[in-house]
Design an enzyme around this catalytic site. Structure first.
Site, mmCIF file in Angstrom:
data_model
loop_
_atom_site.group_PDB
_atom_site.id
_atom_site.type_symbol
_atom_site.label_atom_id
_atom_site.label_comp_id
_atom_site.label_asym_id
_atom_site.label_seq_id
_atom_site.Cartn_x
_atom_site.Cartn_y
_atom_site.Cartn_z
ATOM 1 N N LYS A 143 0.833 -1.207 0.000
ATOM 2 C CA LYS A 143 0.000 0.000 0.000
ATOM 3 C C LYS A 143 0.866 1.255 0.000
ATOM 4 O O LYS A 143 0.655 2.173 -0.800
ATOM 5 C CB LYS A 143 -0.932 0.028 1.217
ATOM 6 N N ASP A 162 -5.951 1.440 1.130
ATOM 7 C CA ASP A 162 -6.123 1.885 2.511
ATOM 8 C C ASP A 162 -7.571 1.661 2.927
ATOM 9 O O ASP A 162 -8.391 1.134 2.177
ATOM 10 C CB ASP A 162 -5.702 3.340 2.675
#
Length: 222
Positions: A143, A162
């Site tokens: 991420k 996220d």
């Protein structure tokens, strides 16, 4: 039956509506990212890395303010880990993250050939650059690496999974539940689903991420 068989009209239309309404603002933000890759100094690129190290379990706005303050005062480039930790208002695990920042600074700000920008520029696509970062930069997972590469304008076709994005993917029926953690295999599987959805609704991945962020926060940040 594809991934989208359970999706109702309303969530898709909401996403499309935000995209149509905010497309120009999002384009401006994406151009700002691209400008960092074109003309940003190694210090600017490093500051974006620090932002992405700070964001897990923290609010992006507060992390951005902390990085801006450290750049302005010079702490980001000269402070030790304890001095940096004192600046990390709004972040969690500040001592661990400050240690990651100092280690990254030692690796990537020594000289121009060791800078992140110079290393990444040798790679021919964003997926390779992301994998390299995950393997070589402490505090950076898939991420964070995807987020960083988008924010410096190097790669805009990776999923930044996220909590805001995962929440939207669940509401769209792309995933059944928000995972507690993401293995590499699971991350890539969800990313693939998001890319397929991006093509279906004809919203580029880079725009789709910021559309979903705007939907959750009312802001177009980074």
């Amino acid at each position: 039956m594809g991934y989208f068989s359970t999706i109702g009209d309303d969530p898709i239309q909401e996403i499309k509506g935000i995209y149509n309404h905010k497309r120009e603002q999002i384009a401006l933000r994406l151009n700002e990212f691209k400008e960092i890759w074109k003309a940003g100094t190694k210090e600017k690129v490093f500051a974006e890395l620090v932002f992405c190290i700070l964001t897990p379990t923290a609010r992006g706005k507060y992390c951005s303010i902390a990085v801006e303050n450290m750049v302005r005062t010079g702490v980001l480039f000269t402070g030790d880990s304890s001095e940096i930790a004192r600046e990390l208002n709004g972040a969690r695990f500040i001592y661990k993250k400050s240690a990651y920042i100092v280690e990254a600074r030692e690796k990537f700000l020594r000289d121009s050939t060791a800078s992140l920008k110079s290393i990444i520029s040798l790679m021919d696509d964003g997926h390779k650059a992301r994998e390299w970062m995950v393997q070589n930069v402490k505090g950076i997972g898939y991420k964070e690496a995807s987020h960083f590469l988008r924010n410096i304008g190097f790669e805009q076709n990776l999923a930044i999974l996220d909590r805001h994005i995962l929440k939207n993917l669940r509401s769209l029926g792309l995933i059944e539940e928000i995972p507690v953690s993401l293995s590499k295999r699971r991350y890539f599987d969800i990313e693939k689903r998001m890319k397929e959805f991006s093509k279906t609704v004809e919203i580029p991945m880079s725009y789709l991420d910021l559309v979903m962020w705007y939907k959750e926060t009312g802001e177009i940040l980074k």
